[in-house]
Write a protein that holds these residues in place. Sequence first.
Motif, PDB file in Angstrom:
ATOM      1  N   PRO A 435     -12.303  45.882  27.851  1.00 12.65           N
ATOM      2  CA  PRO A 435     -13.769  45.830  27.753  1.00 12.65           C
ATOM      3  C   PRO A 435     -14.313  46.481  26.479  1.00 12.65           C
ATOM      4  O   PRO A 435     -15.390  46.118  26.007  1.00 12.65           O
ATOM      5  CB  PRO A 435     -14.237  46.601  28.997  1.00 12.65           C
ATOM      6  CG  PRO A 435     -13.087  46.533  29.955  1.00 12.65           C
ATOM      7  CD  PRO A 435     -11.854  46.479  29.128  1.00 12.65           C
ATOM      8  N   ASP A 436     -13.545  47.417  25.885  1.00 16.83           N
ATOM      9  CA  ASP A 436     -14.020  48.096  24.663  1.00 16.83           C
ATOM     10  C   ASP A 436     -13.688  47.305  23.392  1.00 16.83           C
ATOM     11  O   ASP A 436     -13.883  47.799  22.278  1.00 16.83           O
ATOM     12  CB  ASP A 436     -13.455  49.509  24.566  1.00 16.83           C
ATOM     13  CG  ASP A 436     -11.932  49.536  24.511  1.00 16.83           C
ATOM     14  OD1 ASP A 436     -11.310  48.446  24.523  1.00 16.83           O
ATOM     15  OD2 ASP A 436     -11.348  50.634  24.456  1.00 16.83           O
ATOM     16  N   GLY A 437     -13.173  46.071  23.544  1.00 14.06           N
ATOM     17  CA  GLY A 437     -12.946  45.225  22.372  1.00 14.06           C
ATOM     18  C   GLY A 437     -11.613  45.425  21.684  1.00 14.06           C
ATOM     19  O   GLY A 437     -11.424  45.029  20.543  1.00 14.06           O
ATOM     20  N   VAL A 438     -10.643  46.025  22.396  1.00 16.45           N
ATOM     21  CA  VAL A 438      -9.287  46.203  21.861  1.00 16.45           C
ATOM     22  C   VAL A 438      -8.342  45.312  22.677  1.00 16.45           C
ATOM     23  O   VAL A 438      -8.416  45.315  23.912  1.00 16.45           O
ATOM     24  CB  VAL A 438      -8.839  47.685  21.979  1.00 16.45           C
ATOM     25  CG1 VAL A 438      -7.399  47.853  21.516  1.00 16.45           C
ATOM     26  CG2 VAL A 438      -9.777  48.578  21.188  1.00 16.45           C
ATOM     27  N   PRO A 439      -7.463  44.541  22.028  1.00 16.65           N
ATOM     28  CA  PRO A 439      -6.539  43.694  22.797  1.00 16.65           C
ATOM     29  C   PRO A 439      -5.724  44.490  23.817  1.00 16.65           C
ATOM     30  O   PRO A 439      -5.360  45.639  23.570  1.00 16.65           O
ATOM     31  CB  PRO A 439      -5.633  43.083  21.718  1.00 16.65           C
ATOM     32  CG  PRO A 439      -6.491  43.055  20.499  1.00 16.65           C
ATOM     33  CD  PRO A 439      -7.324  44.311  20.567  1.00 16.65           C
ATOM     34  N   ASP A 440      -5.464  43.855  24.968  1.00 17.07           N
ATOM     35  CA  ASP A 440      -4.649  44.454  26.041  1.00 17.07           C
ATOM     36  C   ASP A 440      -3.186  44.380  25.607  1.00 17.07           C
ATOM     37  O   ASP A 440      -2.622  43.296  25.484  1.00 17.07           O
ATOM     38  CB  ASP A 440      -4.889  43.653  27.326  1.00 17.07           C
ATOM     39  CG  ASP A 440      -4.071  44.157  28.516  1.00 17.07           C
ATOM     40  OD1 ASP A 440      -3.049  44.838  28.292  1.00 17.07           O
ATOM     41  OD2 ASP A 440      -4.453  43.845  29.657  1.00 17.07           O
ATOM     42  N   THR A 441      -2.570  45.529  25.383  1.00 17.18           N
ATOM     43  CA  THR A 441      -1.163  45.556  24.937  1.00 17.18           C
ATOM     44  C   THR A 441      -0.219  45.963  26.060  1.00 17.18           C
ATOM     45  O   THR A 441       0.894  46.411  25.815  1.00 17.18           O
ATOM     46  CB  THR A 441      -0.998  46.530  23.749  1.00 17.18           C
ATOM     47  OG1 THR A 441      -1.489  47.816  24.148  1.00 17.18           O
ATOM     48  CG2 THR A 441      -1.757  46.054  22.520  1.00 17.18           C
ATOM     49  N   SER A 442      -0.654  45.773  27.306  1.00 13.96           N
ATOM     50  CA  SER A 442       0.178  46.206  28.439  1.00 13.96           C
ATOM     51  C   SER A 442       1.400  45.317  28.650  1.00 13.96           C
ATOM     52  O   SER A 442       2.332  45.688  29.334  1.00 13.96           O
ATOM     53  CB  SER A 442      -0.655  46.241  29.723  1.00 13.96           C
ATOM     54  OG  SER A 442      -1.103  44.939  30.054  1.00 13.96           O
ATOM     55  N   SER A 443       1.401  44.108  28.052  1.00 17.58           N
ATOM     56  CA  SER A 443       2.573  43.234  28.167  1.00 17.58           C
ATOM     57  C   SER A 443       2.751  42.478  26.852  1.00 17.58           C
ATOM     58  O   SER A 443       1.846  42.446  26.022  1.00 17.58           O
ATOM     59  CB  SER A 443       2.401  42.235  29.319  1.00 17.58           C
ATOM     60  OG  SER A 443       1.891  41.004  28.841  1.00 17.58           O
ATOM     61  N   VAL A 444       3.918  41.857  26.691  1.00 18.18           N
ATOM     62  CA  VAL A 444       4.161  41.118  25.448  1.00 18.18           C
ATOM     63  C   VAL A 444       3.301  39.856  25.362  1.00 18.18           C
ATOM     64  O   VAL A 444       3.179  39.269  24.297  1.00 18.18           O
ATOM     65  CB  VAL A 444       5.660  40.718  25.289  1.00 18.18           C
ATOM     66  CG1 VAL A 444       6.523  41.940  25.134  1.00 18.18           C
ATOM     67  CG2 VAL A 444       6.123  39.866  26.453  1.00 18.18           C
ATOM     68  N   GLN A 445       2.720  39.450  26.487  1.00 17.76           N
ATOM     69  CA  GLN A 445       1.920  38.222  26.472  1.00 17.76           C
ATOM     70  C   GLN A 445       0.413  38.480  26.462  1.00 17.76           C
ATOM     71  O   GLN A 445      -0.361  37.599  26.096  1.00 17.76           O
ATOM     72  CB  GLN A 445       2.282  37.342  27.681  1.00 17.76           C
ATOM     73  CG  GLN A 445       3.703  36.789  27.580  1.00 17.76           C
ATOM     74  CD  GLN A 445       4.149  36.046  28.829  1.00 17.76           C
ATOM     75  OE1 GLN A 445       3.607  36.255  29.917  1.00 17.76           O
ATOM     76  NE2 GLN A 445       5.149  35.187  28.682  1.00 17.76           N
ATOM     77  N   SER A 446      -0.001  39.678  26.841  1.00 22.00           N
ATOM     78  CA  SER A 446      -1.446  39.930  26.951  1.00 22.00           C
ATOM     79  C   SER A 446      -2.140  39.993  25.598  1.00 22.00           C
ATOM     80  O   SER A 446      -3.337  39.727  25.506  1.00 22.00           O
ATOM     81  CB  SER A 446      -1.712  41.208  27.753  1.00 22.00           C
ATOM     82  OG  SER A 446      -0.967  42.294  27.234  1.00 22.00           O
ATOM     83  N   ASP A 447      -1.402  40.335  24.523  1.00 22.48           N
ATOM     84  CA  ASP A 447      -2.068  40.346  23.209  1.00 22.48           C
ATOM     85  C   ASP A 447      -1.641  39.169  22.338  1.00 22.48           C
ATOM     86  O   ASP A 447      -1.777  39.187  21.125  1.00 22.48           O
ATOM     87  CB  ASP A 447      -1.854  41.680  22.479  1.00 22.48           C
ATOM     88  CG  ASP A 447      -0.413  41.931  22.069  1.00 22.48           C
ATOM     89  OD1 ASP A 447       0.484  41.252  22.622  1.00 22.48           O
ATOM     90  OD2 ASP A 447      -0.186  42.785  21.204  1.00 22.48           O
TER      91      ASP A 447
END
Length: 520
Positions: A435-447
Motif C-alpha cells: 500500500p505504501d507504493g513499494v513492490p511486494d518482495t515476499s516471493s520471487v513472483q510478487s515483484d
Amino acid sequence: AGKSSLTEKGEMTAAAVCASCRVPAQGHRTLELALAWDMPRVYFGSKEKLHLRRYTRFFGSGGDAASALSHHALTHYKEWEKKIEAWQKPILENSQLPSWYKSALFNELYFVTDGGTIWVELPPDCRAEDLQGPAGAGLSHLLPVLQEYGRFAYLEGQEYRMYNTYDVHFYASFALIMLWPKLQISLQYDIAVTVVNEDVQPRQYLMCGQTAQVKLKNVVPHDIGDPGDEPWQRVNAYLMHDTADWKDLNLKFVLQVYRDYYLTHDLLYLQDMWPVCQAVMESELKFDTDNDGLIENGGFADQTYDAWVVNGPSAYCGGLWLAAVCMMCKMAEVLGDTEIQQKYMDILSKGKEAFERLLWNGKYYNYDSSGSDTSSSIMSDQCAGQWFLGACGLDEGEFEVFPKSHVVSALKTIFEKNVMSFAGGTMGAVNGMRPDGVPDTSSVQSDEVWIGVVYALAATMIQEGLVEEGFHTAEGCYRTVWEQLGMAFQTPEAYREKKVYRSLAYMRPLSIWSMQLALE
C-alpha cells in the motif's frame, strides 16, 4: 529433375533454386517461389505412438508431398493474402487504436504456431471408448469433435515444456476461442476426458517433498503431458506441486466452458461439459472448510502463482470461485437444471457476503485474509473473476457478483500503485504492490510483471470503462518487451524492473485477444 541420392550422415549439403524471365523495357515481371517442408509423422519422446499431423488428411502421410504443398501455396497464396487482409484491415485502419496495440495484437499470435505446437489427427480406427478412458467420460460428442478437428496442443513456453498448461491456457485461450474456436472446443474435450479419469502412480513433488498420485479423479489436470514422454496418454508432467490441491484449475475449466458457450452458442458442447463442470465444482467445494460459501487457499502456493504463498480466502482464487459459481447458476438456467441452479445460488449469496467482509478494505481487495505482513498487498490480478464475467456479459443486474463501485475502485488503485508507481508507469503492472507504493518482495513472483496478466488486466479495465488506463497499462509491457528488451516474437512470462526476465516465448501473453474482445 528426377531422383537424387539421400545425403550421407555428416555430409554437408546446399541447394539453390533459380528462375529466369525476360523483362521488357518499362515493364515488370513477378517471380514466385515457394518453400515447403513435409514432415507428416510425429513421435513424442516415448516413441510409443505414431501421430499424423492434421494436414495429412489433405496431402497424405508418405513424406512425399513437398511439391504438392508448394503447388498448393503458389496457387492459393493470393487468396490467403486477401483473407488475411480482410481479417486485419478493420483493426489496422481503425485510427482510434494506437499503432503499438495493432502490432501487439497480431504479432503476439506468433506463439500459436511457434509454441512447440502440435495439431494431429485421430487414428482412423479410433473408437469412442478408446478416448473416454477407463472411467468412461460419457461425452457424447467427444469422438465426432476430435475426428473433425483433430487434437491440438501447445507448450506452456519454449523453456517450460508441458503441453496445454491449463492454469496459463486460461489466459491464452481468448486467442483460440476468438480466432480458431473449434481448436478451443477440441482442447476442452481433451481436458474433460482427463478430469474423470485418474492416474494412481505415486510421485514425489519437489516443493513439499510429499508423495501423491499423479492424477486424482474429478480434478482438472495441470497439463496434458510432456513432449519428451507421451502427451494425452500420461498427463501432469509438472513436478513442483501436487496440483490436485490447487484452487484455480477446476474453476478455470468452468469459466472457460461458459465463456466458450457464450461466444459460440454451441449448446451440444455445453450439454456435454455440464456433468464435468458439476464434478469439478463438487471437488472444489471441499476447499470451503467453514461452509461460508467461499473457498480457502491452503497456506502454500496453490494456484498459477506457484511460488507466491496464499493463506485463507484470497482475492484471486476467491474471485475466480465466485465467478465460477455464478456461471454454474447461469449454465443451470440455460439447461433447465433448477435443482443445481438453486444450490449454487445459495452458495453465491453466502460467498459474496463472505468475500466482501473478509477481503474488501475500502479501496481494493486484499491479497488474502491471513493477517500476515503481506495480506494487504495490492495484487494486479485481483479482478480475474470479474474479467471473465465481463467477457460473458454476466457483470450486471441479477448476475452482478462484485459491486461495480468496488471493481472500479480496485482497478483505479492498481493503476495508481502497481502501474504508475512502478518504473515510472512505463513497464506495465507489477504483480504485487504494498500500500505504501513499494513492490511486494515476499516471493520471487510478487515483484515480477507477468505480461499475459497485464493484458488481461488491461482488458478488465476496458470492460469497466477505464479505456485510457487499460491502454497505458498494456503499452508498458509491449514497449518493454518488443522495443527495450529486444524480445520480439519471444515474449517472456515475466520480467522485473531491472535485469531479470524469466521463461522466454510463453503462452500467457495471448491473453491480449481479451483486450480486443473487450473493445468489440
